[in-house]
Design a protein around this motif. Structure first.
Motif, short mmCIF file in Angstrom:
data_model
loop_
_atom_site.label_atom_id
_atom_site.label_comp_id
_atom_site.label_asym_id
_atom_site.label_seq_id
_atom_site.Cartn_x
_atom_site.Cartn_y
_atom_site.Cartn_z
N VAL A 1 -47.36 -3.92 -45.85
CA VAL A 1 -47.46 -4.44 -44.48
C VAL A 1 -46.08 -4.93 -44.07
N LYS B 1 -46.78 -7.06 -37.86
CA LYS B 1 -48.05 -7.13 -37.13
C LYS B 1 -47.87 -6.50 -35.76
N TYR C 1 -51.85 -8.30 -33.51
CA TYR C 1 -51.62 -8.77 -34.87
C TYR C 1 -52.39 -7.97 -35.92
N SER C 2 -52.62 -6.67 -35.64
CA SER C 2 -53.14 -5.78 -36.68
C SER C 2 -52.02 -5.47 -37.67
N ASP C 3 -52.38 -5.16 -38.90
CA ASP C 3 -51.39 -4.82 -39.91
C ASP C 3 -50.69 -3.51 -39.57
N LYS D 1 -48.15 -0.79 -41.36
CA LYS D 1 -47.76 -0.48 -42.73
C LYS D 1 -46.64 0.56 -42.80
#
Length: 396
Positions: free
Chosen positions: A327, A330, A253-255, A257
């Motif tokens: 963003v 995720k 669940y890191s952004d 982009k």
């Protein structure tokens, strides 16, 4: 299309197993990693995935329990400390009174003072006892969580070893069918820049019609994931097997982009965020899990970029035009994946936006733009597959 595991019977009774049972399960997996054959590698990876999912569930439950226990322990500690100070204050106060009473040769008053003082002591000891019991329970749950974390590390080692032995199984394929509703509808009346709106009444989304081109070109490439690490570079894995993209490892669940201003050609999240295992061909293209494909405009050129193995938290839809740095999703561990990471592929396009959109639609969402999944650095009439690091100035 959402994939259904062929191994639904495995670990049906896994819920609420003991620590010793987990240890035995993981030890069994560890013993098989080095001797498993290629035809059974995917099944073993699936077993590792199932154990890790159950461990994650157990750890989530433990974390919630620990959080509540910790709050209660802190509250009880404050209460116990308060009652201890009160008892000590009363003991000092009563000791001074006793001095005065003893001079009066009274027998009854010292008894009453001792009784009152003892009530404060009992009150303190009750709270202190409850605090110690709760603290012991907190320590036990914390120790159990630590054991589960160690188990997760062992499972990850197993998955990484399977990947090292059989990395050539981690390919994508253009088979079966893409999701029709996830493909951009056409090259006419493309949405205007930032034309994705959220309606407050029902939470649904709509597209606002606008111009036919991407409004503006970006002057540089945005990092797709901040604070990630490159776990595998383009063209080949460390063992020499084919790898057609760049793998950026990061926490779940890191952004993720948008690398530049562009328009979304495909966005679909048909599977769970953490359903990955070696040989899992869920998602489109097969093996990609949850995916996004975009055309982006950088320095007067058009490129296509693919994001694969995402979580099911995707914030864009096909046809939406997005700005650099937005963003869009995720990160996850979906599809043909053995750990949390985002797979990125880049194609330098040879045609204009309308022709690319038409090809993408008519090909049934070909993420390779005619370059295929079988060879590195290939070209077609529409695009050339390139190393993402040849254009991205990655600071990860």
């Amino acid at each position: 299309m959402k994939c259904i595991s062929l191994f639904v019977c495995f670990f049906i009774g896994l819920q609420s197993v003991s620590i010793s049972t987990y240890d035995a399960l993981i030890t069994g997996l560890e013993n098989k990693v080095e001797v498993i054959s290629e035809d059974k590698a995917s099944f073993l990876s699936l077993k590792c995935r199932d154990v890790s999912l159950e461990l994650n569930h157990e750890m989530d439950t433990l974390n919630k329990r620990i959080q509540k226990l910790n709050q209660r322990v802190q509250k009880l500690k404050k209460e116990a400390d308060h009652k201890k100070r009160l008892y000590e204050f009363k003991r000092l106060e009563y000791s001074q009174e006793l001095v005065c009473i003893q001079k009066q040769n009274s027998i009854l008053m010292p008894y009453r003072i001792e009784k009152n003082l003892n009530s404060y002591l009992v009150d303190y000891e009750k709270v202190q006892s409850v605090y110690l019991d709760e603290k012991q329970s907190l320590d036990h749950q914390t120790a159990k969580l630590s054991i589960y974390k160690d188990y997760m590390k062992r499972i990850n080692v197993c998955q990484n070893r399977l990947f090292q032995r059989f990395s050539y199984l981690s390919k994508f394929k253009n088979e079966t069918d893409s999701n029709v509703d996830s493909i951009i509808s056409g090259s006419y009346a493309l949405p205007s820049y930032g034309g994705y709106e959220t309606l407050e009444n029902n939470g649904m989304s709509c597209l606002v019609g606008g111009n036919y081109e991407i409004d503006s070109y970006s002057s540089f490439w945005q990092n797709p994931i901040e604070n990630g690490t490159i776990s595998a570079r383009c063209w080949a894995y460390p063992d020499g097997s084919l790898h057609l993209g760049l793998d950026i490892a990061s926490g779940m669940y890191s952004d993720v982009k948008a690398v530049a201003n562009g328009i979304v050609l495909y966005a679909h999240a048909p599977v769970d965020s953490n359903n990955g295992y070696l040989g899992n061909m869920c998602g489109w293209p097969n093996g990609g899990g949850n995916t996004i494909c975009m055309v982006v405009a950088v320095n007067e050129k058009l490129y296509a970029i693919t994001y694969a193995h995402l979580s099911n938290e995707i914030y864009v839809t096909s046809g939406q035009q997005v700005s650099q740095g937005t963003v869009i999703a995720k990160s996850g561990n979906s599809g043909n994946s053995t750990g949390p990471h985002t797979h990125v592929e880049v194609f330098e396009l040879k045609q204009d936006l309308n022709d690319i959109v038409d090809y993408f639609r008519n090909s049934g969402a070909d993420f390779t733009f005619g370059c295929g999944f079988d060879e590195p650095a290939t070209c077609s009439n529409f695009a050339c597959r390139i190393d993402p690091e040849s254009v991205m100035e990655l600071t990860i």
